[in-house]
Scaffold this active site. Structure first.
Site, short mmCIF file in Angstrom:
data_model
loop_
_atom_site.label_atom_id
_atom_site.label_comp_id
_atom_site.label_asym_id
_atom_site.label_seq_id
_atom_site.Cartn_x
_atom_site.Cartn_y
_atom_site.Cartn_z
N LYS A 151 0.37 3.75 -2.81
CA LYS A 151 -0.61 4.84 -2.84
C LYS A 151 0.03 6.21 -2.68
O LYS A 151 -0.57 7.23 -3.03
CB LYS A 151 -1.66 4.62 -1.74
CG LYS A 151 -2.49 3.37 -1.93
CD LYS A 151 -3.54 3.22 -0.85
CE LYS A 151 -4.42 1.99 -1.07
NZ LYS A 151 -3.83 0.77 -0.51
N LYS A 189 3.14 6.57 5.12
CA LYS A 189 2.26 5.48 4.69
C LYS A 189 2.85 4.11 5.03
O LYS A 189 4.03 3.85 4.81
CB LYS A 189 2.05 5.58 3.17
CG LYS A 189 1.02 4.61 2.63
CD LYS A 189 -0.38 5.08 2.91
CE LYS A 189 -1.41 4.02 2.59
NZ LYS A 189 -1.33 2.84 3.50
N SER A 199 0.80 -1.23 0.00
CA SER A 199 0.00 0.00 0.00
C SER A 199 0.83 1.28 0.00
O SER A 199 0.27 2.37 -0.18
CB SER A 199 -0.95 0.01 1.20
OG SER A 199 -2.05 -0.83 0.96
N SER A 243 -5.80 4.26 3.67
CA SER A 243 -5.29 3.36 2.63
C SER A 243 -6.40 2.76 1.78
O SER A 243 -6.42 1.55 1.50
CB SER A 243 -4.47 2.23 3.29
OG SER A 243 -3.67 1.57 2.35
#
Length: 358
Positions: A38, A202, A35, A98
């Site tokens: 992203k 993130k 993720s 997310s």
């Protein structure tokens, strides 16, 4: 120094202002970002917003085709098919919780298709010098290894985002979470709101990739960017990330060498009406050294000279190399302090004559 040799297969800690690497382990090894992918989707959106090609109040909706694959699949912001959602909310869902669904809706809405959006992601990666990265999805969903990156490439992405789009970065990353369609979710960022100065960025996790994290924190005018990859548990990732940041600030002292706009040196110029041009620091330049450091600090100005005209003011034309014993060399860009045009014929003849007699 934190011992990450056994606990973090991939680890990188960089001081943004100096560009110095404070700790590195397998920073150029390719791995699956999950993720963390992203972050590139968010950066592409920030670029479009800054260029006026996208607006925060623009609304996109999940198509029925997208819903077949992404309706409440994995991490989600609980979008409903056909629900009009502004770009502002999609970015909050992507950056704070997310959202896989939000990433797909943004990609299809802003670029016309997921494939077109992914092409933009890869073009942007090349522009940023992320030579060891490739993206095949907007959200990092498992794709048989087609999406990959390195810690060094992710550090480049984070630095570009933070320095080029600081307002968007502060708005969308490091937030506590998101409530949408009756569902309240918390951000899994292990440092924001916990470590002083931490503000993102993130996390990522799949069974194949393990636990990863791209993070950043700022204190007293200095900023660190960290990358962790391949960690076996979420709790270990959180512990390492927090220790990493604290060590990065407490274990080093920072000496301000130049402020933004300071003249660092001059460079020789070819075929111009003057022989040199001032080289300017486009950002504060700190030299980072271990606490109680007693070794040497060497600064070298590096450029391919003499520089060829024309040169525009603000153009990157040189680098300041920073050498501290025990740390890898680092380079900070220097820009032209003024515009210099190509000299006329008579001036070039005079310059050649001056060069000959000297």
């Amino acid at each position: 120094m934190p011992d990450v040799s056994q606990t973090a297969p991939i680890a990188l800690l960089v001081d943004v202002q100096s560009g110095q690497t404070l700790l590195s382990q397998n920073a150029d090894r390719r791995f699956i970002p999950a993720s963390i992918t992203k972050v590139m989707s968010a950066y592409v959106a920030f670029e479009l917003l800054a260029a006026g090609k996208l607006s925060l109040d623009q609304e996109f909706a999940m198509s029925n085709e997208a819903a077949e694959s992404w309706y409440r699949t994995g991490s989600t912001m609980f979008l409903e098919p056909g629900e009009p959602v502004p770009v502002d909310l999609l970015l909050k869902g992507i950056c704070a919780v997310s959202a896989n669904d939000g990433s797909i809706v943004l990609a299809e809405g802003a670029a016309g298709s997921v494939e077109a959006w992914v092409a933009m992601m890869n073009a942007t990666a090349q522009k940023l010098g992320m030579r060891s990265s490739h993206f095949a999805t907007p959200n990092g969903w498992p794709d048989d290894g087609q999406t990959f990156t390195t810690a060094r490439d992710l550090e480049k992405l984070a630095k570009a985002m933070i320095t080029s789009h600081p307002e968007y970065y502060a708005t969308y990353f490091g937030q506590e979470g998101l409530r949408h369609n009756g569902f309240a979710q918390a951000n899994h960022d292990p440092i924001s709101g916990i470590i002083d100065g931490a503000d993102g960025i993130k996390t990522g996790y799949t069974n194949q990739a393990g636990h990863g994290f791209l993070g950043s924190a700022a204190r007293d005018g200095s900023r660190l960017i960290m990358v962790l990859g391949g960690i076996d548990t979420e709790q270990r990732r959180a512990t390492i990330a927090r220790e990493f940041v604290e060590w990065g600030f407490a274990g080093f002292e920072r000496r301000r060498m130049y402020s933004t706009g300071d003249q660092v040196a001059t460079a020789r110029v070819q075929n111009a009406d003057q022989s040199s041009i001032p080289l300017i620091s486009e950002q504060p330049i700190n030299v980072v050294m271990p606490t109680d450091y007693t070794g040497d600090v060497t600064l070298n100005v590096i450029y391919e000279g003499p520089l060829k005209t024309p040169i525009a003011q603000g153009e990157k034309v040189a680098e300041l190399e920073i050498l501290v014993d025990g740390l890898p060399p680092a380079r900070v860009p220097l820009t032209a302090g003024e515009t210099i045009n190509r000299a006329g014929t008579l001036q070039r003849i005079f310059n050649a004559f001056q060069s000959w007699i000297s």
